[in-house]
Scaffold this motif. Sequence first.
Motif, PDB file in Angstrom:
ATOM      1  N   LEU A  20       8.398  28.991 -13.710  1.00  0.00           N
ATOM      2  CA  LEU A  20       7.190  28.192 -13.936  1.00  0.00           C
ATOM      3  C   LEU A  20       6.334  28.086 -12.681  1.00  0.00           C
ATOM      4  CD1 LEU A  20       8.645  25.377 -16.188  1.00  0.00           C
ATOM      5  CD2 LEU A  20       7.247  27.326 -16.864  1.00  0.00           C
ATOM      6  N   ALA A  21       6.613  28.925 -11.686  1.00  0.00           N
ATOM      7  CA  ALA A  21       5.776  28.946 -10.485  1.00  0.00           C
ATOM      8  C   ALA A  21       4.352  29.299 -10.909  1.00  0.00           C
ATOM      9  CB  ALA A  21       6.304  29.963  -9.484  1.00  0.00           C
ATOM     10  N   GLY A  22       3.411  28.480 -10.512  1.00  0.00           N
ATOM     11  CA  GLY A  22       2.016  28.719 -10.849  1.00  0.00           C
ATOM     12  C   GLY A  22       1.584  28.085 -12.161  1.00  0.00           C
ATOM     13  N   ASP A  23       2.508  27.487 -12.909  1.00  0.00           N
ATOM     14  CA  ASP A  23       2.147  26.789 -14.149  1.00  0.00           C
ATOM     15  C   ASP A  23       1.566  25.432 -13.751  1.00  0.00           C
ATOM     16  OD1 ASP A  23       2.240  25.032 -16.407  1.00  0.00           O
ATOM     17  OD2 ASP A  23       3.702  26.350 -17.371  1.00  0.00           O
ATOM     18  N   GLN A  24       0.245  25.310 -13.798  1.00  0.00           N
ATOM     19  CA  GLN A  24      -0.429  24.087 -13.347  1.00  0.00           C
ATOM     20  C   GLN A  24       0.009  22.862 -14.125  1.00  0.00           C
ATOM     21  OE1 GLN A  24      -2.403  23.785 -10.628  1.00  0.00           O
ATOM     22  NE2 GLN A  24      -1.847  25.906 -10.228  1.00  0.00           N
ATOM     23  N   ALA A  25       0.245  23.024 -15.417  1.00  0.00           N
ATOM     24  CA  ALA A  25       0.681  21.887 -16.239  1.00  0.00           C
ATOM     25  C   ALA A  25       2.055  21.394 -15.787  1.00  0.00           C
ATOM     26  CB  ALA A  25       0.703  22.277 -17.715  1.00  0.00           C
ATOM     27  N   PHE A  26       2.957  22.329 -15.459  1.00  0.00           N
ATOM     28  CA  PHE A  26       4.289  21.933 -14.990  1.00  0.00           C
ATOM     29  C   PHE A  26       4.188  21.283 -13.613  1.00  0.00           C
ATOM     30  CE2 PHE A  26       8.395  22.732 -12.887  1.00  0.00           C
ATOM     31  CZ  PHE A  26       9.222  22.049 -13.760  1.00  0.00           C
ATOM     32  N   GLU A  27       3.391  21.846 -12.731  1.00  0.00           N
ATOM     33  CA  GLU A  27       3.221  21.267 -11.400  1.00  0.00           C
ATOM     34  C   GLU A  27       2.640  19.851 -11.486  1.00  0.00           C
ATOM     35  OE1 GLU A  27       1.092  24.149  -9.032  1.00  0.00           O
ATOM     36  OE2 GLU A  27       2.677  25.633  -9.308  1.00  0.00           O
ATOM     37  N   SER A  28       1.695  19.653 -12.396  1.00  0.00           N
ATOM     38  CA  SER A  28       1.111  18.326 -12.609  1.00  0.00           C
ATOM     39  C   SER A  28       2.153  17.362 -13.168  1.00  0.00           C
ATOM     40  CB  SER A  28      -0.078  18.440 -13.559  1.00  0.00           C
ATOM     41  OG  SER A  28      -0.595  17.169 -13.848  1.00  0.00           O
ATOM     42  N   PHE A  29       2.962  17.841 -14.121  1.00  0.00           N
ATOM     43  CA  PHE A  29       4.034  17.027 -14.685  1.00  0.00           C
ATOM     44  C   PHE A  29       5.005  16.586 -13.593  1.00  0.00           C
ATOM     45  CE2 PHE A  29       8.469  17.071 -16.082  1.00  0.00           C
ATOM     46  CZ  PHE A  29       8.468  16.024 -17.001  1.00  0.00           C
TER      47      PHE A  29
END
Length: 135
Positions: A20-29
């Motif tokens: 999920l590196a680069g998944d903005q939604a996951f990083e925000s979560f």
Amino acid sequence: MPCLLATLPSTVAGSDIVNLAGDQAFESFMASYIRAINNRDPSALERLVHPDCLAVRNVNNPAFNFWLKNELKRTVPGTYRTNVTRLPTDFPTGNCPVQPTHQLQWDFVMEQPRTDWTIMRRLIKDGGRWYLVLP
């Protein structure tokens, strides 16, 4: 906060590790999750739980209240590892109407006192957002 994304052995038989590196939604979560824990903010933590899971819980649900209290006991250190695996489609859901699609393994190392701990949470990405799925 620095985060070390690592590939660790899967904890669910038949699951696939997801990058999920680069998944903005996951990083925000994850940023919201860390903020909620470190600020000891139960309302912010509740907002990370899938709405359908919240809809079926009783406001005075002892299990949910126990989870919420325990989730806010610690502080997230600056160094941790995350590992996300895809769950099988028949993964048990308990009493929650939401079928989790992923499992988060979140490993922490505290230097003083030397303590390692791990949080395992079920997740789903719904409507472009990541949510916690609680049984």
